[in-house]
Write a protein that holds these residues in place. Structure first.
Motif, short mmCIF file in Angstrom:
data_model
loop_
_atom_site.label_atom_id
_atom_site.label_comp_id
_atom_site.label_asym_id
_atom_site.label_seq_id
_atom_site.Cartn_x
_atom_site.Cartn_y
_atom_site.Cartn_z
N TRP A 323 0.82 -1.21 0.00
CA TRP A 323 0.00 0.00 0.00
C TRP A 323 0.85 1.26 0.00
N ASN A 324 1.94 1.22 0.74
CA ASN A 324 2.77 2.44 0.82
C ASN A 324 3.57 2.69 -0.45
N SER A 325 3.50 1.75 -1.41
CA SER A 325 4.18 1.97 -2.70
C SER A 325 3.24 2.59 -3.74
N LEU A 326 1.94 2.72 -3.38
CA LEU A 326 0.95 3.22 -4.32
C LEU A 326 0.93 4.74 -4.35
N THR A 327 0.55 5.28 -5.50
CA THR A 327 0.33 6.72 -5.59
C THR A 327 -1.00 7.08 -4.93
N GLU A 330 -3.78 5.80 -7.04
CA GLU A 330 -3.96 4.36 -6.95
C GLU A 330 -4.66 3.98 -5.64
N LYS A 331 -4.28 4.62 -4.56
CA LYS A 331 -4.94 4.33 -3.27
C LYS A 331 -6.43 4.65 -3.35
N LYS A 332 -6.76 5.75 -3.97
CA LYS A 332 -8.17 6.14 -4.10
C LYS A 332 -8.93 5.11 -4.93
N LEU A 333 -8.32 4.68 -6.03
CA LEU A 333 -8.94 3.68 -6.90
C LEU A 333 -9.12 2.35 -6.17
#
Length: 802
Positions: A323-327, A330-333
């Motif tokens: 999760w901490n590698s996502l933009t 991406e987290k919102k999606l």
């Protein structure tokens, strides 16, 4: 034989009348206990041998809810975040099983629940779309494995199935196909639902009893499959009880939730807004604490890694992106995708609860055994990026965040065929390793199961920690009803049951020993075996295509004290590894497990499989017939093809579909609109459509209209590349580059249709089914022959006479 018996009886009557024989010559079968005389007034009837068998006295109704792709950590009774009021109600009024397991995939688990035999014994090595020509994977439940429905039907039960049936061979899912594996032929009095692995919740492929039907109303009118199934379930019970109120029923309710596509009314999705914003790692920590507090997991249970397999042996499409590698985007999606799935599950729960409420209102709930379970762990077919169109997975085409983000605000609606990313599949299977398809790990097999039966089970709101498997449910029900599994059924010797009864657990203490001794696990190349509290697991990824099973390393877990299978003890107890490996081989031979199959999804889907019709290079289709399912339709994948429609247009404004196959998420369609001929190839739902339009008008009169795709090569993901040419009466009216899908348009349903577009439309350029009007479609030819057609008119004429 029947006619000979009749002649003999006629002769006997004549001889009796002549005084040549005495009355005993007319004696009936030994079962008849009455008296037969020449005159009915001197005879005594006996109806006993002609009456239908009644269910055992006091026998309960049985209502089995089987959800799809739901891991334990998803739902509130096991510590999850998804609110399931009906399931909570059942758990509070009955028993929650903490170590209940399945076969890690849909069709195989359902086969065990239907028969009480291990899935390979009844030809269900994998899903029906992945059958192989070997005993353990042929896709047909044999007559030697009588189903629970057949046994209950023969013992006085009314039997109903609704929703998903994933145990009809793909080649039989057709209006003209064989019916021997359909629900009514497997013991169900009534069926309403769909065949195959999945269907749209808004445009389902519906079957009622023994025939296909259109859906009763549209999404614009409020249609959703979960609601429709609940409506029909209540109606079936009402109809049966209105004429035979003393007869108990067995109802198997199989909603589409939570299988892809994840589709639900927006109001239900909105209930979970922000609930998953912290990400899947945080969710795993949170739900583990809740599960241990509830007792569904033992105190001290450890979390397992999100990516437990070494990259050298794992399957890249099953990896989890931290999760901490996502933009931020991406987290919102990804959070929205989890919200959609949660809303889908809770909405379906609310619809299924209507059935339970009806039973309560009519005084039937007290003596109804309700079983709620999932068929396997949460699904990872969404890939690391999730998907707005799950069909990409089965076409071997990667999902990109850029493609998915375009649909952020439409997820769960008509324009998406959504699946969540692998991170959520792992989270909703907390604390176990992996998810659906991974049969060697609990993440694929250990799922929720609750039993509530107010009249028959005294315990309320209690846990049961005994280790059990889906193969054990049939023996449980039979023992509860006092019905023995026959050695023969309808003249066929029966395969013995593989499972053991769980009835003892109704009155057991939570931690009493299990009555089960051994259970093997094998799915898509994965292997495992549980025996007396120990678990052996092969390190191998399903659908990876890597083979070399002899090189698989074994891990060993003592699951009696390590529920999450977190600590490998293989090096510490090598003799135990050898013992369980030998046991696995015993099970493999006894259950016809081999050969193992770990091929990639696209390779599995594209494997040729026999049907009742020999595949041809040219097919002629007539207008307005039933849809032709993909396994039975012309196969245009990976090859050049041509479509030629012979029409007589009597109206200057003639319009509509000539041929369509697939959906808005992948398919192709030839149609007339605004006096122009169109051919649209919808490549996996990716915008823009490949739309080719004639540069001249289509005029009234007789015409041959068509297209030809000349394949010139393949792309990076095995898609076909080439040139599409559009014709009117042999004249080229449009031309351009085109690509076609490597795999199927759909996993199941939405077949080929002529004169209309069945189900969910391929193109948005026409409304609904785009029914053809303004003339006559004589026929439509689809050919994959290699030769070039120089005269479409001559070819269309010849097609009708081949």
């Amino acid at each position: 034989m029947a006619s000979l018996t009749l002649r003999l009886r006629t002769l006997a009557m004549a001889m009796l009348a002549a005084g040549a024989v005495s009355l005993p010559a007319l004696a009936a079968s030994p079962e008849f206990k009455g008296k037969i005389a020449v005159d009915i007034r001197d005879s005594v009837p006996d109806w006993s041998s002609y009456m239908n068998k009644k269910a055992p006295a006091g026998a309960p109704n049985i209502l089995l809810f089987l959800y799809d792709d739901v891991g334990q950590a998803a739902v509130t009774p096991y510590g999850g975040a998804i609110h399931m009021p009906m399931l909570e109600r059942l758990a509070a009024n009955g028993l929650t099983y903490t170590q209940w397991h399945t076969a890690a995939l849909s069709s195989p688990t359902r086969a065990t629940l239907m028969t009480g035999r291990n899935h390979h014994l009844v030809g269900s090595a994998a899903i029906t779309e992945a059958t192989i020509g070997f005993p353990g994977g042929n896709g047909r439940i044999p007559d030697a494995a009588v189903t629970l429905a057949q046994l209950l039907q023969a013992n006085g039960y009314a039997t109903f199935m609704l929703g998903k049936n994933h145990n009809v061979p793909a080649g039989d899912v057709a209006e003209g196909g064989a019916r021997d594996q359909w629900p009514l032929q497997k013991g169900f009095d009534r069926f309403y639902g769909f065949f195959g692995g999945e269907t749209s919740q808004y445009y389902p492929d519906l079957v009622e009893d023994n025939h296909f039907i259109p859906q009763p109303y549209t999404p614009a009118q409020g249609y959703h499959l979960s609601k429709d199934l609940a409506d029909h379930a209540i109606k079936m019970i009402q109809d049966q009880k209105s004429t035979n109120p003393s007869k108990p029923f067995f109802m198997w309710m199989n909603p589409g939730a939570g299988h892809a596509p994840h589709q639900a009314p927006e109001a239900w999705i909105a209930k979970y807004k922000g609930k998953f914003d912290a990400g899947y790692e945080a969710y795993r920590d949170w739900t583990l604490q809740r599960a241990t507090a509830k007792g569904t997991l033992p105190a001290g249970t450890k979390l397992t890694p999100l990516n437990p397999l070494d990259p050298a042996i794992d399957n890249p499409i099953d990896r989890v992106r931290p999760w901490n590698s996502l933009t931020a985007e991406e987290k919102k999606l990804f959070a929205r995708m989890a919200e959609t799935w949660a809303g889908f599950l809770e909405y379906t729960d609310s619809q299924m609860e209507r059935v339970v409420d009806y039973l309560k209102q009519t005084g039937q709930l007290e003596n109804t055994m309700i079983i709620w379970a999932s068929d396997n762990g949460s699904s990872g077919e969404g890939s690391p990026n999730g998907s707005a169109n799950e069909n990409k997975f089965f076409n071997g085409y990667p999902d990109s965040v850029a493609d998915n983000v375009k649909f952020l605000n439409q997820l769960g609606g008509l324009d998406t065929y959504q699946h969540m990313p692998t991170g959520w599949a792992a989270a909703f299977s907390t604390p176990y390793k992996m998810f659906k398809r991974y049969a060697q790990f609990a993440g694929g097999t250990e799922v929720p199961m609750v039993i509530s039966w107010p009249k028959g089970i005294k315990a309320r709101g209690e846990l049961r920690n005994q280790y059990h498997h889906s193969v054990d449910l049939v023996p449980t029900i039979l023992e509860t009803l006092g019905i023995a599994m026959p050695a023969q059924f309808r003249g066929v010797d029966q395969i013995p049951l593989s499972g053991v009864s769980m009835k003892y657990s109704f009155d057991a203490k939570p931690d009493d020993p299990t009555h089960k001794h051994r259970q093997y696990y094998t799915m898509l190349g994965t292997r495992g075996l549980w025996q007396d509290g120990w678990k052996l697991s092969a390190l191998h990824a399903p659908t990876s295509g890597k083979g070399h099973f002899e090189q698989d390393a074994w891990e060993l877990y003592h699951v009696d004290v390590d529920r999450s299978e977190s600590t490998d003890l293989a090096a510490k107890y090598p003799e135990k590894v050898r013992e369980l490996a030998r046991a696995y081989e015993e099970e493999a031979v006894a259950n016809q497990i081999y050969p193992l199959d770990d091929r990639k999804p696209l390779d599995i889907v594209m494997t040729p499989r026999p049907t009742d019709e020999t595949p041809k290079a040219r097919y002629v289709y007539l207008p307005f017939t039933a849809q032709v399912p993909e396994p039975m339709a012309v196969d245009i994948r990976g090859r050049s093809y041509k479509i030629i429609a012979k029409v007589d247009l009597t109206d200057a404004n003639a319009s509509g579909v000539l041929l369509a196959h697939g959906t808005r998420f992948g398919g192709h369609t030839l149609f007339i609109k605004d006096h122009r001929l169109h051919y649209v190839y919808n490549f996996l739902g990716l915008a823009p459509d490949q739309d080719y339009v004639s540069d001249i008008a289509v005029t009234p009169g007789k015409h041959t209209l068509g297209m030809a795709f000349d394949r010139e090569g393949s792309g990076k993901f095995r898609e076909s590349l080439g040139t599409m040419t559009l014709f009117i009466d042999g004249q080229v009216v449009a031309k351009g580059a085109m690509r076609t899908q490597a795999g199927r348009f759909t996993l199941s349903g939405d077949g080929l249709s002529v004169g209309y577009d069945y189900g969910d439309g391929v193109s948005s350029q026409y409304a609904g089914e785009g029914r053809f009007a303004g003339g006559t479609i004589e026929s439509v030819l689809v050919s994959t022959e290699a030769k070039q057609y120089l005269d479409l008119k001559i070819e269309a004429e010849r097609a009708l006479h081949d």
